[in-house]
Write an enzyme that holds these catalytic residues in place. Structure first.
Site, PDB file in Angstrom:
ATOM      1  N   CYS A  71      26.906 -96.782  11.746  1.00  0.00           N
ATOM      2  CA  CYS A  71      26.852 -96.235  10.394  1.00  0.00           C
ATOM      3  C   CYS A  71      26.732 -97.379   9.394  1.00  0.00           C
ATOM      4  CB  CYS A  71      28.134 -95.441  10.130  1.00  0.00           C
ATOM      5  SG  CYS A  71      28.235 -94.773   8.469  1.00  0.00           S
ATOM      6  N   HIS A  90      26.068 -86.199  11.643  1.00  0.00           N
ATOM      7  CA  HIS A  90      26.661 -87.437  11.126  1.00  0.00           C
ATOM      8  C   HIS A  90      26.522 -87.496   9.598  1.00  0.00           C
ATOM      9  CE1 HIS A  90      27.202 -92.012  11.416  1.00  0.00           C
ATOM     10  NE2 HIS A  90      26.840 -91.819  10.166  1.00  0.00           N
ATOM     11  N   GLU A  91      25.314 -87.197   9.089  1.00  0.00           N
ATOM     12  CA  GLU A  91      25.086 -87.297   7.641  1.00  0.00           C
ATOM     13  C   GLU A  91      25.831 -86.190   6.900  1.00  0.00           C
ATOM     14  OE1 GLU A  91      23.906 -89.981   6.633  1.00  0.00           O
ATOM     15  OE2 GLU A  91      23.115 -90.618   8.570  1.00  0.00           O
ATOM     16  N   HIS A 120      29.289 -87.099   6.157  1.00  0.00           N
ATOM     17  CA  HIS A 120      29.462 -87.970   4.974  1.00  0.00           C
ATOM     18  C   HIS A 120      29.720 -87.150   3.710  1.00  0.00           C
ATOM     19  CE1 HIS A 120      28.908 -92.039   6.344  1.00  0.00           C
ATOM     20  NE2 HIS A 120      27.777 -91.762   6.961  1.00  0.00           N
TER      21      HIS A 120
END
Ligand SMILES: [Zn+2]
Length: 175
Positions: free
Chosen positions: A99, A143-144, A147
């Protein structure tokens, strides 16, 4: 071109839940452009607005061709505004992740995630779309999206012993 340094863990914005983005605002357009430029510059496959210090529900992805990458994983530039995960497969798989916001993508860990995902979002033309993805793209989307919820891959409990520094992670395998 505006290259943003990736905001690092320890900065509170990485731990905040992002706010919805205004679809037609100039700010959103600028965020998208800066995310694309920064993602490419840093050699990342995805980047979310909190990573450039903006609390907005926007991320981008792009799986470009590299020597390391499996050609079947390649995927064009995609823009996700106000994404909503509609479905996560029960089947989960392990995969290595790094990341830009964790030691500048110099640390990789083995993370278990759903093998496929369906996401609804808006694109840069304010059009709603639904995308079902599997494999690497499904992993990037999860994953994004994390965030935007203030989470990073380390929260997904990669085994401590799975952690690798980038030099070891990308080291060519011996034949
Ligand atoms: Zn990340």
């Amino acid at each position: 071109m505006v290259i943003k340094r990736a905001t690092q863990i320890g900065n509170p914005i990485i731990r905040q839940k992002s706010r919805p983005a205004l679809l037609s605002s100039k700010k959103t357009k600028t965020v998208i452009k800066n995310l694309i430029d920064s993602m490419r510059y840093h050699g990342l496959v995805g980047m979310a607005a909190p990573q450039i210090g903006i609390s907005q529900r926007v991320f981008v992805s792009e799986i470009r061709k590299t020597k390391m990458r499996n050609p079947k994983d390649l995927d064009p530039l995609r823009i996700f505004i106000n994404p909503k995960i509609k479905r996560l497969s029960a089947k989960k798989v392990f995969g290595y992740e790094g990341c830009g916001s964790v030691a500048y993508a110099q640390l990789f860990g083995n993370v278990k995630r759903s093998q496929s995902v369906t996401v609804e979002a808006f694109n840069e033309n304010r059009e709603k779309f639904i995308l079902s993805a599997s494999g690497l793209l499904a992993r990037i989307i999860q994953h994004e999206n994390d965030h935007l919820e203030g989470k990073v891959f380390l929260d997904r409990s990669p085994g401590i012993k799975s952690l690798k520094s980038s030099g070891e992670y990308v080291r060519p395998k011996k034949a």
